[in-house]
Design an enzyme around this catalytic site. Structure first.
Site, PDB file in Angstrom:
ATOM      1  CE  LYS A  83     -10.938 -45.619  -4.840  1.00 31.77           C
ATOM      2  NZ  LYS A  83     -10.249 -46.401  -3.804  1.00 31.77           N
TER       3      LYS A  83
HETATM    4  C1  E4P Z   1     -12.059 -49.073  -2.258  1.00 29.15           C
HETATM    5  O1  E4P Z   1     -11.668 -48.554  -3.253  1.00 29.15           O
HETATM    6  C2  E4P Z   1     -11.742 -48.645  -0.912  1.00 29.15           C
HETATM    7  O2  E4P Z   1     -10.394 -48.254  -0.939  1.00 29.15           O
HETATM    8  C3  E4P Z   1     -11.873 -49.746   0.116  1.00 29.15           C
HETATM    9  O3  E4P Z   1     -12.464 -50.885  -0.449  1.00 29.15           O
HETATM   10  C4  E4P Z   1     -12.511 -49.319   1.409  1.00 29.15           C
HETATM   11  O4  E4P Z   1     -12.634 -50.437   2.268  1.00 29.15           O
HETATM   12  P1  E4P Z   1     -12.921 -50.308   3.852  1.00 29.15           P
HETATM   13  O5  E4P Z   1     -14.314 -49.824   4.033  1.00 29.15           O
HETATM   14  O6  E4P Z   1     -12.722 -51.691   4.382  1.00 29.15           O
HETATM   15  O7  E4P Z   1     -11.907 -49.321   4.361  1.00 29.15           O
END
Ligand code: E4P
Length: 218
Positions: A83
């Site tokens: 990522k």
């Molecule tokens: C996705 O990969 C992120 O880790 C996550 O969905 C972020 O979500 P949030 O905005 O609720 O922290």
């Protein structure tokens, strides 16, 4: 639409995985930090449980170091997806890692042009953040619709849309309607997806009627 669970909590992941409905996992540095455990231990446990893609995020901000971290993360398991943040450096790292055969998930996407560049850099997945756009008064769902439209215009773009920052069941319904390939869902939201008052009421009535028969299925 594939369902990923957005969590680093192995207990929650194992519980939901009993349904055999978990296609993959996404993690991020904030979710890892909540566990108070070594990142490699957390990811190893998750990869042992889930055979689908498991996104693990780099924490470097320069492409060269991101690539070094990607090598370390990839060694944990073959189902690790690297990522990367949607920055200039992240895009450089994405192009490089794509050419080396890594699977990548470009995260923190808030616009169609960001998604387009990530796709051109060969990202396996692009993660547009639905909830965080809603938080600032914009529409996360409209972004998913727009990215779908653009990707469908250019069949050479193979990047999968992974809707992230999903906060409720309505988001899940809307990203599915918009043609998102995947939604990554926090455990709490997963448990909202199968609940309905009429299901609970209906089941109560069925069981009351059944108990009156004094029968057993055996
Ligand atoms: C996705 O990969 C992120 O880790 C996550 O969905 C972020 O979500 P949030 O905005 O609720 O922290």
């Amino acid at each position: 639409m594939k369902i990923y669970i957005d969590s680093s909590d192995i207990k929650e992941i194992k519980e939901i995985n009993k349904t055999q409905l978990v296609d993959g996992i996404t993690t991020n540095p904030s979710l890892i930090a909540k566990q108070n455990k070594d990142i490699k231990v957390i990811l190893k446990e998750i990869c042992k449980e889930i055979k689908g893609p498991v996104s693990a995020e780099v924490t470097a901000t320069q492409a060269k170091q991101m690539i070094e971290e990607a090598k370390v993360l990839q060694k944990i398991s073959k189902n690790i997806v690297i990522k990367l943040p949607l920055t200039f450096e992240g895009l450089k790292a994405c192009s490089h890692l794509t050419k080396k055969g890594y699977k990548t998930n470009v995260t923190l996407c808030f616009s169609v042009t960001q998604a387009l560049l990530a796709a051109k850099a060969g990202a396996t997945y692009i993660s547009p953040f639905v909830g965080r756009l809603d938080d600032i008064g914009e529409s996360g769902i409209e972004l998913i619709k727009d990215i779908r439209k653009v990707f469908d215009n250019y069949k050479d773009l193979k990047t999968k849309i992974l809707s992230a920052s999903v906060r409720n069941a309505e988001h899940v319904k809307e990203v599915a309607k918009a043609g998102s390939d995947i939604a990554t869902i926090p455990p709490k939201v997963f448990h909202e997806l199968y609940k309905h008052d009429l299901t609970d009421k209906g089941l109560k009535i069925f069981l009351e009627d059944w108990n009156k028969t004094n029968q057993k299925i055996s």
